[in-house]
Design an enzyme around this catalytic site. Structure first.
Site, short mmCIF file in Angstrom:
data_model
loop_
_atom_site.label_atom_id
_atom_site.label_comp_id
_atom_site.label_asym_id
_atom_site.label_seq_id
_atom_site.Cartn_x
_atom_site.Cartn_y
_atom_site.Cartn_z
N GLU A 182 0.84 -1.21 0.00
CA GLU A 182 0.00 0.00 0.00
C GLU A 182 0.86 1.25 0.00
OE1 GLU A 182 -2.90 -0.40 3.15
OE2 GLU A 182 -4.14 -1.68 1.88
N GLU A 376 -5.27 -8.61 -0.92
CA GLU A 376 -5.98 -8.39 0.35
C GLU A 376 -7.44 -8.12 0.06
OE1 GLU A 376 -4.57 -5.49 3.20
OE2 GLU A 376 -2.49 -5.85 2.65
C1 BG6 Z 1 -4.36 -2.94 4.71
C2 BG6 Z 1 -3.00 -3.30 5.22
O1 BG6 Z 1 -4.48 -1.58 4.81
O2 BG6 Z 1 -5.49 -3.34 5.38
C3 BG6 Z 1 -2.99 -4.33 6.31
O3 BG6 Z 1 -2.11 -3.65 4.20
C4 BG6 Z 1 -4.19 -4.15 7.20
O4 BG6 Z 1 -1.77 -4.25 6.98
C5 BG6 Z 1 -5.45 -4.35 6.37
O5 BG6 Z 1 -4.21 -4.97 8.31
C6 BG6 Z 1 -6.75 -4.29 7.15
O6 BG6 Z 1 -6.78 -3.15 7.93
P1 BG6 Z 1 -7.05 -3.23 9.49
O7 BG6 Z 1 -6.83 -1.85 9.97
O8 BG6 Z 1 -8.46 -3.66 9.63
O9 BG6 Z 1 -6.08 -4.19 10.04
#
Ligand code: BG6
Length: 478
Positions: A182, A376
């Site tokens: 990101e 993700e």
């Molecule tokens: C992304 C990141 O922004 O979202 C992760 O690459 C992160 O590191 C994921 O954990 C989910 O976000 P969060 O804040 O719910 O953990």
């Protein structure tokens, strides 16, 4: 739900980041990183944003990365569970400070290198392909103190040494790599995203875009090195994606959405096309920002373009002209956004928009014409544990099946080449934005709470069997 079969060799799996799962922050010679200094609770946001200086740990705060879910000691058990679900791919990140504890040592730390050797061997034992992120938000504190992190060009040299070391060491074990997770997060959370602290009198935008230039150079160098080390390696960029929709068909709202999208695409435009886009050059000029472009930089950017585009997708976003009356109260904890009246939100206020994934994929592919990789996607929820210890996470299954179906439509109906899908957090890990354990994404529950209590034991949630079937049917049974 009936889905579509994905092409042969599609990389189904899950994704984690070192600082959110490994723990063992002082073991095996590991050095201190920015991510170790981000506390849980009060102070977390000012520290992540680079507004509150925290370059040492103190006794008043709890630091979730220090233990996380202790995957450092549980990785064999965890990878076995991933294998049981049928994972073809596991995305993880290397903690830079396990390899170069201060960031500028002449020689790497063998114990750190060995840890990842063992971890990759464990993946291969089950036929799981590792997908490795070089930097998932971490920067060595040694380099932050010495150089001010990515503000300084020295950081590029230190990163290059780190990248060359791991790309060479794992050249026969890891085929797929990502440079910066990101990368656009640097604009929103500069300390968490890039180890940046602002000093009195500094122009924040100049600092951010200077750091961005250095990361872009570093990324291009890593691509070049990877291709030299092993021409079969594939290297991708990584974007926090999610299409901006105009709040209305008012041209001013449409223009706002174009501009918001560009703020994100700026980074991967450079990583994918090898040059600064015209709109970015103009914007920097308007803001009076001079990028420290040295002779040879343009060549480096041109020669280090990525092989594929990877991205995270949690939701779409909304843009509106400042004059447009809109409810500006939603979004995630990081970026306050505009409410989309057509969508529901998660418990943490993240809009839920499966079709937005298909839209985002189409826009990305139209823009770059390079294979995509969803690295993700998932739902962070407050799971309820039943009296017998089980977790009936039907909401997770509903979220994920709806998103996977839209992904499959993008592949089968729209013809987009997609390398794989590694959902976020196959096992519960620390939340990046809030530091909570209670914001859970996993198919595997970890017994740990926000205050650090719990015995870290692992158990399967209901969704575990569901994802296993998704993979076994190659996406047909959702
Ligand atoms: C992304 C990141 O922004 O979202 C992760 O690459 C992160 O590191 C994921 O954990 C989910 O976000 P969060 O804040 O719910 O953990």
């Amino acid at each position: 739900m009936k889905g579509y079969k994905m092409p042969e060799g599609f990389l189904w799996g899950g994704a984690t980041a070192a600082n959110q799962c490994e723990g063992a922050w002082q073991e095996g010679g590991r050095g201190l990183a920015n991510v170790d200094l981000i506390p849980y609770g009060k102070g977390r946001f000012p520290v992540m944003a680079g507004k509150m200086r925290m370059l040492e740990c103190d006794s008043e705060h709890l630091y979730p990365s220090h233990e996380a879910i202790d995957m450092y000691h549980h990785y064999k058990e965890d990878i076995r569970l991933f294998a049981e679900m049928g994972f073809k791919c596991y995305r993880l990140s290397i903690a830079w400070t396990r390899i170069f504890p201060n960031g500028d040592e002449k020689e790497p730390n063998e114990a750190g290198l060995k840890f990842y050797d063992d971890l990759f061997d464990e993946c291969h034992k089950y036929g799981i392909e590792p997908l490795v992120t070089l930097v998932h938000f971490d920067a060595p504190v040694g380099l932050i103190k010495k150089f001010g992190s990515w503000k300084n060009r020295e950081m590029v040299n230190c990163f290059e040494r780190y990248a060359r070391t791991v790309l060479t060491r794992y050249k026969d074990k890891v085929k797929y790599w990502l440079t910066f997770n990101e990368i656009n997060m640097l604009l929103h959370l500069p300390f968490m995203g890039a180890g940046i602290l602002f000093e009195e009198g500094e122009d924040e935008d100049t600092v951010k875009y200077t750091a961005a230039h250095h990361e872009l150079l570093a990324s291009a160098l890593a691509v070049k090195i990877a291709h030299e080390v092993n021409p079969k390696m594939k290297v991708g960029c990584m974007l926090a994606a999610g299409q901006f929709y105009p709040y209305s068909c008012r041209p001013e709202d449409m223009w706002a959405s174009v501009c918001d999208d560009r703020k994100n695409y700026f980074f991967i435009d450079v990583q994918s096309r090898g040059e600064y886009p015209c709109y970015a050059k103009k914007e920097l000029e308007r803001k009076g920002i001079k990028i420290p472009l040295l002779a040879g930089d343009e060549k480096i950017l041109k020669e280090g373009t990525v092989d594929f585009i990877s991205f995270s997708y949690y939701s779409s976003r909304v843009s509106a002209h400042p004059d447009t009356p809109a409810d500006r109260t939603t979004g995630n904890a990081i970026i306050i956004g505009i409410k989309n009246p057509h969508l529901k939100a998660s418990d943490w206020g993240w809009l839920i928009d499966p079709q937005g994934l298909r839209i985002t994929m189409n826009v990305l592919y139209d823009r770059y014409q390079k294979p995509l990789f969803i690295v993700e996607n998932g739902l962070g929820t407050n799971d309820k544990v039943e009296s017998d210890g089980s977790v009936i996470d039907d909401d997770r299954v509903a979220y994920m099946s709806a998103h996977i179906l839209e992904m499959e439509k993008a592949v089968v109906e729209d013809g987009i080449p997609l390398m794989g899908y590694t959902m976020w957090g196959p096992i519960d890990i620390v939340s990046a934005s809030t530091g909570e354990m209670k914001k859970r994404y996993g198919f595997i529950r970890v017994n740990k709470d926000d205050q650090g209590g719990g015995d870290l034991s692992r158990s399967k949630k209901k969704s575990f069997e569901w994802y296993k079937e998704v993979i076994a049917s190659n996406g047909e049974n959702l």
